[in-house]
Write an enzyme that holds these catalytic residues in place. Sequence first.
Site, PDB file in Angstrom:
ATOM      1  N   LYS A 113     -13.859  -0.111  -3.605  1.00  0.00           N
ATOM      2  CA  LYS A 113     -14.949   0.072  -2.633  1.00  0.00           C
ATOM      3  C   LYS A 113     -16.096   0.864  -3.270  1.00  0.00           C
ATOM      4  O   LYS A 113     -17.268   0.561  -3.047  1.00  0.00           O
ATOM      5  CB  LYS A 113     -14.430   0.767  -1.374  1.00  0.00           C
ATOM      6  CG  LYS A 113     -13.578  -0.152  -0.504  1.00  0.00           C
ATOM      7  CD  LYS A 113     -13.145   0.499   0.800  1.00  0.00           C
ATOM      8  CE  LYS A 113     -12.305  -0.481   1.613  1.00  0.00           C
ATOM      9  NZ  LYS A 113     -11.813   0.044   2.876  1.00  0.00           N
ATOM     10  N   HIS A 165      10.814 -26.914   3.220  1.00  0.00           N
ATOM     11  CA  HIS A 165      10.210 -28.159   2.753  1.00  0.00           C
ATOM     12  C   HIS A 165       9.508 -27.979   1.419  1.00  0.00           C
ATOM     13  O   HIS A 165       8.787 -28.858   0.971  1.00  0.00           O
ATOM     14  CB  HIS A 165       9.252 -28.692   3.825  1.00  0.00           C
ATOM     15  CG  HIS A 165       9.960 -28.919   5.129  1.00  0.00           C
ATOM     16  ND1 HIS A 165      10.571 -30.108   5.462  1.00  0.00           N
ATOM     17  CD2 HIS A 165      10.218 -28.067   6.152  1.00  0.00           C
ATOM     18  CE1 HIS A 165      11.155 -29.989   6.647  1.00  0.00           C
ATOM     19  NE2 HIS A 165      10.948 -28.761   7.081  1.00  0.00           N
ATOM     20  N   GLU A 220       0.804  -1.229   0.000  1.00  0.00           N
ATOM     21  CA  GLU A 220       0.000   0.000   0.000  1.00  0.00           C
ATOM     22  C   GLU A 220       0.837   1.279   0.000  1.00  0.00           C
ATOM     23  O   GLU A 220       0.467   2.251  -0.639  1.00  0.00           O
ATOM     24  CB  GLU A 220      -0.952   0.003   1.206  1.00  0.00           C
ATOM     25  CG  GLU A 220      -2.028  -1.057   1.088  1.00  0.00           C
ATOM     26  CD  GLU A 220      -3.032  -0.997   2.226  1.00  0.00           C
ATOM     27  OE1 GLU A 220      -3.756   0.000   2.334  1.00  0.00           O
ATOM     28  OE2 GLU A 220      -3.086  -1.953   3.024  1.00  0.00           O
TER      29      GLU A 220
HETATM   30  O1  PA5 Z   1      -5.349   0.214   4.237  1.00  0.00           O
HETATM   31  C1  PA5 Z   1      -6.542   0.262   4.008  1.00  0.00           C
HETATM   32  O2  PA5 Z   1      -7.169   1.321   3.822  1.00  0.00           O
HETATM   33  C2  PA5 Z   1      -7.317  -1.031   3.940  1.00  0.00           C
HETATM   34  O3  PA5 Z   1      -6.496  -2.136   4.084  1.00  0.00           O
HETATM   35  C3  PA5 Z   1      -8.428  -1.003   5.005  1.00  0.00           C
HETATM   36  O4  PA5 Z   1      -7.875  -1.107   6.285  1.00  0.00           O
HETATM   37  C4  PA5 Z   1      -9.410  -2.136   4.737  1.00  0.00           C
HETATM   38  O5  PA5 Z   1     -10.015  -1.933   3.497  1.00  0.00           O
HETATM   39  C5  PA5 Z   1     -10.479  -2.241   5.809  1.00  0.00           C
HETATM   40  O6  PA5 Z   1     -11.040  -1.005   6.116  1.00  0.00           O
HETATM   41  P1  PA5 Z   1     -11.222  -0.613   7.647  1.00  0.00           P
HETATM   42  O7  PA5 Z   1      -9.848  -0.645   8.206  1.00  0.00           O
HETATM   43  O8  PA5 Z   1     -11.790   0.758   7.659  1.00  0.00           O
HETATM   44  O9  PA5 Z   1     -12.131  -1.635   8.221  1.00  0.00           O
END
Ligand code: PA5
Length: 338
Positions: free
Chosen positions: A331, A237, A221
């Site tokens: 999303k 392994h 990310e």
């Molecule tokens: O880094 C991010 O934004 C994602 O990995 C979110 O954490 C993930 O989509 C889940 O969202 P939330 O943390 O709001 O539940």
Amino acid sequence: MGVPEGYRPMLDWALDLPGQLRVGYKAARAAGLKPGRFANVVVCGMGGSGISGSIARSLLWDRARQPILSCRDYDLPAAAGKDTLLVAISYSGETEETLSAVSQARQRGCRIVAITSGGRLAAIARNAGWPSVGVPGGLPPRAALGYLLGACLGVLEGCGIARGLGRDTTAAARLLERERPTLSRVARSLARALLGRLPFVYSTARSLDAVAERWRCQLNENAKLVCHTSELPELDHNEIVGLGGPEFVAKDTELVVLAERDTHSRTLARVRETLFIARGSYHKAHLLTPAGRTRLERMLWLVLLGDLASIELARLEGVDPKTIVRIDELKRRLAQLK
Ligand code: PA5
């Protein structure tokens, strides 16, 4: 090349890990939780929220009497029932997989505790009268790790799953504060080594599996990179045979091996032998051993190092560590499909 806009805030949030840990833990201990008799614990959460549950599970893998399971999906495992402590973690409170698991947990009569900065999860918990730990909002979820992990540890202690987590949290926060300059220096040099390479992060103890996972997610990310994770001794392994293939990958594979005091001496011997046998199948290997007296200190030393390295790498690559355009788009598109 200028510094990407999100570099400074992401760095500041990462360096605030110790402060966040204290705040999260304190918030959970103020939530009026009571110890109970549980058959198991299920921690639900995705991405930047779910990782805090995984880190707690890795920390306690040989310490908690009950099994701690991670649920990273819409559906709960069959083991979740009336005797389950279900910890639902969603920073935004809007993550559909977590909300679906929570709705199943309610039907099955699990004892539910929410950790969130707001959203639908906070509202559902309020209306149902479940204990809920509120953490400060407004950050990217992965930059709120300290709040979420501190809260998760506070919930596990408050519900009687493990003892001594408050002491561990305080010690870890202190160590990280002291180690910030060292960690920043090592992270910058690691980022230079990883630039233009394919990172493979190997954990060598079960307490480090979630730490390696955090490295992968942060490199994904923040630095917008694919990263592979695997674990020793298991990889001896299978993966040891595949290392270096296809050939074009070998010269650019950078191995990061996470080791610590809990790493079995035979596993350390395996690391040395594996690197020797597979020489030529990777560019370079970095063996990282953390500072710290307690397991949580050592785990979080490595976590913060990975966080900082991923942010530094983003700067070297000229990409913004804060933006996650594809997750946002996904999303949005899924919301339209409803
Ligand atoms: O880094 C991010 O934004 C994602 O990995 C979110 O954490 C993930 O989509 C889940 O969202 P939330 O943390 O709001 O539940």
